[in-house]
Design a protein around this motif. Structure first.
Motif, PDB file in Angstrom:
ATOM      1  N   VAL A 186       0.839  -1.203   0.000  1.00 20.45           N
ATOM      2  CA  VAL A 186       0.000   0.000   0.000  1.00 20.45           C
ATOM      3  C   VAL A 186       0.877   1.257   0.000  1.00 20.45           C
ATOM      4  CG1 VAL A 186      -1.637   1.358   1.359  1.00 20.45           C
ATOM      5  CG2 VAL A 186      -1.993  -1.093   1.085  1.00 20.45           C
ATOM      6  N   ILE A 187       1.882   1.265   0.864  1.00 22.23           N
ATOM      7  CA  ILE A 187       2.779   2.428   0.937  1.00 22.23           C
ATOM      8  C   ILE A 187       3.508   2.628  -0.382  1.00 22.23           C
ATOM      9  CG2 ILE A 187       4.833   3.368   2.069  1.00 22.23           C
ATOM     10  CD1 ILE A 187       3.916   1.908   4.632  1.00 22.23           C
ATOM     11  N   MET A 188       4.011   1.534  -0.959  1.00 25.31           N
ATOM     12  CA  MET A 188       4.742   1.640  -2.214  1.00 25.31           C
ATOM     13  C   MET A 188       3.825   2.087  -3.351  1.00 25.31           C
ATOM     14  SD  MET A 188       7.227  -1.171  -4.020  1.00 25.31           S
ATOM     15  CE  MET A 188       8.182  -1.302  -2.519  1.00 25.31           C
ATOM     16  N   TRP A 189       2.613   1.568  -3.382  1.00 26.10           N
ATOM     17  CA  TRP A 189       1.635   1.989  -4.397  1.00 26.10           C
ATOM     18  C   TRP A 189       1.379   3.487  -4.308  1.00 26.10           C
ATOM     19  CZ3 TRP A 189      -3.446   3.432  -2.651  1.00 26.10           C
ATOM     20  CH2 TRP A 189      -4.299   3.832  -3.676  1.00 26.10           C
ATOM     21  N   TYR A 190       1.229   3.988  -3.092  1.00 26.94           N
ATOM     22  CA  TYR A 190       0.982   5.423  -2.914  1.00 26.94           C
ATOM     23  C   TYR A 190       2.185   6.236  -3.401  1.00 26.94           C
ATOM     24  CZ  TYR A 190       0.127   9.940  -0.740  1.00 26.94           C
ATOM     25  OH  TYR A 190      -0.053  11.289  -0.534  1.00 26.94           O
ATOM     26  N   VAL A 191       3.390   5.797  -3.018  1.00 22.09           N
ATOM     27  CA  VAL A 191       4.596   6.523  -3.433  1.00 22.09           C
ATOM     28  C   VAL A 191       4.763   6.484  -4.943  1.00 22.09           C
ATOM     29  CG1 VAL A 191       7.127   6.532  -3.311  1.00 22.09           C
ATOM     30  CG2 VAL A 191       5.777   6.180  -1.230  1.00 22.09           C
ATOM     31  N   ASP A 193       2.492   6.024  -7.344  1.00 27.32           N
ATOM     32  CA  ASP A 193       1.424   6.617  -8.166  1.00 27.32           C
ATOM     33  C   ASP A 193       1.031   8.037  -7.784  1.00 27.32           C
ATOM     34  OD1 ASP A 193       1.441   4.180  -9.350  1.00 27.32           O
ATOM     35  OD2 ASP A 193      -0.683   3.752  -9.110  1.00 27.32           O
ATOM     36  N   TYR A 194       1.348   8.475  -6.561  1.00 31.86           N
ATOM     37  CA  TYR A 194       0.795   9.755  -6.102  1.00 31.86           C
ATOM     38  C   TYR A 194       1.826  10.717  -5.535  1.00 31.86           C
ATOM     39  CZ  TYR A 194      -3.662   7.374  -6.621  1.00 31.86           C
ATOM     40  OH  TYR A 194      -4.739   6.695  -7.143  1.00 31.86           O
ATOM     41  N   THR A 195       3.101  10.430  -5.686  1.00 32.00           N
ATOM     42  CA  THR A 195       4.115  11.351  -5.170  1.00 32.00           C
ATOM     43  C   THR A 195       5.121  11.695  -6.260  1.00 32.00           C
ATOM     44  OG1 THR A 195       5.672   9.629  -4.437  1.00 32.00           O
ATOM     45  CG2 THR A 195       3.921  10.263  -2.892  1.00 32.00           C
ATOM     46  N   PRO A 196       5.766  12.858  -6.148  1.00 27.50           N
ATOM     47  CA  PRO A 196       6.815  13.223  -7.122  1.00 27.50           C
ATOM     48  C   PRO A 196       7.963  12.214  -7.153  1.00 27.50           C
ATOM     49  CG  PRO A 196       6.131  15.138  -5.850  1.00 27.50           C
ATOM     50  CD  PRO A 196       5.483  13.955  -5.203  1.00 27.50           C
ATOM     51  N   ARG A 199       7.210   9.483  -9.581  1.00 25.80           N
ATOM     52  CA  ARG A 199       7.378   9.950 -10.959  1.00 25.80           C
ATOM     53  C   ARG A 199       8.865  10.017 -11.335  1.00 25.80           C
ATOM     54  NH1 ARG A 199       2.694   9.251 -10.244  1.00 25.80           N
ATOM     55  NH2 ARG A 199       0.924  10.546 -10.892  1.00 25.80           N
ATOM     56  N   ARG A 200       9.674  10.491 -10.390  1.00 24.01           N
ATOM     57  CA  ARG A 200      11.116  10.583 -10.672  1.00 24.01           C
ATOM     58  C   ARG A 200      11.712   9.197 -10.899  1.00 24.01           C
ATOM     59  NH1 ARG A 200      11.195  14.109  -5.892  1.00 24.01           N
ATOM     60  NH2 ARG A 200      10.884  16.268  -6.567  1.00 24.01           N
ATOM     61  N   LEU A 201      11.316   8.228 -10.081  1.00 23.19           N
ATOM     62  CA  LEU A 201      11.798   6.861 -10.266  1.00 23.19           C
ATOM     63  C   LEU A 201      11.486   6.363 -11.668  1.00 23.19           C
ATOM     64  CD1 LEU A 201      10.911   4.938  -6.961  1.00 23.19           C
ATOM     65  CD2 LEU A 201      13.155   5.025  -8.047  1.00 23.19           C
ATOM     66  N   LEU A 202      10.255   6.592 -12.093  1.00 22.20           N
ATOM     67  CA  LEU A 202       9.820   6.128 -13.408  1.00 22.20           C
ATOM     68  C   LEU A 202      10.593   6.842 -14.520  1.00 22.20           C
ATOM     69  CD1 LEU A 202       7.843   4.287 -14.900  1.00 22.20           C
ATOM     70  CD2 LEU A 202       6.198   6.172 -14.898  1.00 22.20           C
TER      71      LEU A 202
END
Length: 331
Positions: A186-191, A193-196, A199-202
């Motif tokens: 859950v924590i990883m999903w939030y990070v 999909d919903y945090t900068p 996005r930077r990781l991707l």
């Protein structure tokens, strides 16, 4: 004066192929459960069987989550299984042989995992050694350290406080070990999909030079990904020690192949073309269901290795196809 009506909004057509891709693994998982239920009607489909499976594969679920963090940033961490084994062995040695309180031992284990992540970052990022080479090398180093510190023997008698926290207490009949992995997802999903940061990781994983030109601190992101991979692997080791109630210097490495297979297989579902935590969790328990069913049918042990290896090859192939199609769609 005539009113000019606004054009009606045109809804995008539903892409049924993409929709099927998102749920295909869930459908296959359900079919697999149905198959084993038909073949083993008296033993397979019962809550106790699934409860044991959910708990015993919780370390593998955490390992799969650990793997997808650096994978998203474009790096491989082949040392996650060795880090798990090192962490579990440290718990056995420090808690059982040296009688150090379990709370302090867990802090030492987590601190050691940070050192492991920093060592990886030093060679991968600073000295620019390929991540496959570095993490394969540290796997051998940590395996040797584990054999030295444990005298190549299993250590039993780990503090009951850890065992109870992992498998002693249950919610809906399922040990807490499963819920720890679920919370991490859950924590990883939030990070993701919903945090900068997600996005930077991707962006870093898709193209480091492009990410750097857009002002992203690429090396810092990669450092964080390698650290998180090591820490999650240590947490998997803690769960592993709690599930077994002992420290085994060898069998923890057996989680590496199914965890990698789950990481890539998970990239073909839920969010096809991307490494994602929910896909990884589903893939872990899909593989666990297959292994459990085959074991209950009395299939020889070597079939498990064939199953895991075949699943990894198939998962990587399908993942590459879906990632390539997503990239072309974006382009």
């Amino acid at each position: 004066m005539t009113d000019i009506s606004k054009p009606a909004a045109v809804s995008a057509p539903i892409n049924y192929t993409r929709l099927f891709e998102r749920v295909a693994l869930l459908i296959v998982w359900a079919l697999l459960i149905g198959l084993f239920t038909a073949l083993l009607p008296k033993s397979f489909l019962n809550w106790g069987n699934f409860s044991i499976m959910f708990a015993s594969y919780a370390p593998a679920a955490l390992l799969a989550l650990a793997i997808i963090v650096p994978l998203t940033a474009g790096d491989y961490d082949l040392s996650v299984g060795a880090t798990l084994t090192l962490s579990a062995s440290m718990i056995g040695v420090l808690n059982v042989w040296y009688d150090i309180p379990i709370g302090l031992v867990l802090l030492i284990v987590l601190a050691t995992s940070v050192v492991v992540g920093l060592v990886h970052a030093l060679f991968i990022i600073y000295f620019r050694v390929p991540s496959l080479v570095v993490t394969l090398g540290t796997t051998s180093v940590m395996s040797g350290i584990v054999q030295w510190m444990t005298n190549s023997s299993t250590i039993g008698g780990i503090d009951n406080a850890l065992i109870n926290a992992v498998v002693g207490y249950r919610l809906f009949g399922i040990p807490y070990a499963f819920y720890y992995a679920l919370v991490a997802a859950v924590i990883m999903w939030y990070v993701f999909d919903y945090t900068p940061l997600g996005r930077r990781l991707l962006f870093v994983g898709r193209g480091r030079e492009v990410a750097r030109l857009n002002g992203i601190a690429v090396n810092r992101v990669r450092l964080g990904a390698l650290l998180m991979s090591a820490v999650l692997s240590a947490c998997a080791g803690i769960l592993y020690a709690g599930v077994l109630g002992s420290a085994d210097p060898y069998s923890g490495l057996n989680y590496l192949l199914p965890a990698f297979a789950a990481a890539f297989l998970g990239a073909t579902t839920i969010q096809p073309g991307r490494f994602n935590p929910w896909g990884a969790i589903v893939a872990v328990y899909f593989l666990a269901t297959g292994i459990a069913g085959l074991s209950m049918m009395g299939i020889p042990l070597w079939v498990t290795n064939v199953f895991n290896g075949g699943a990894l090859i198939l998962a990587v192939t399908i993942s590459q196809i879906t990632r390539g199609r997503e990239a072309s769609d974006i382009g």
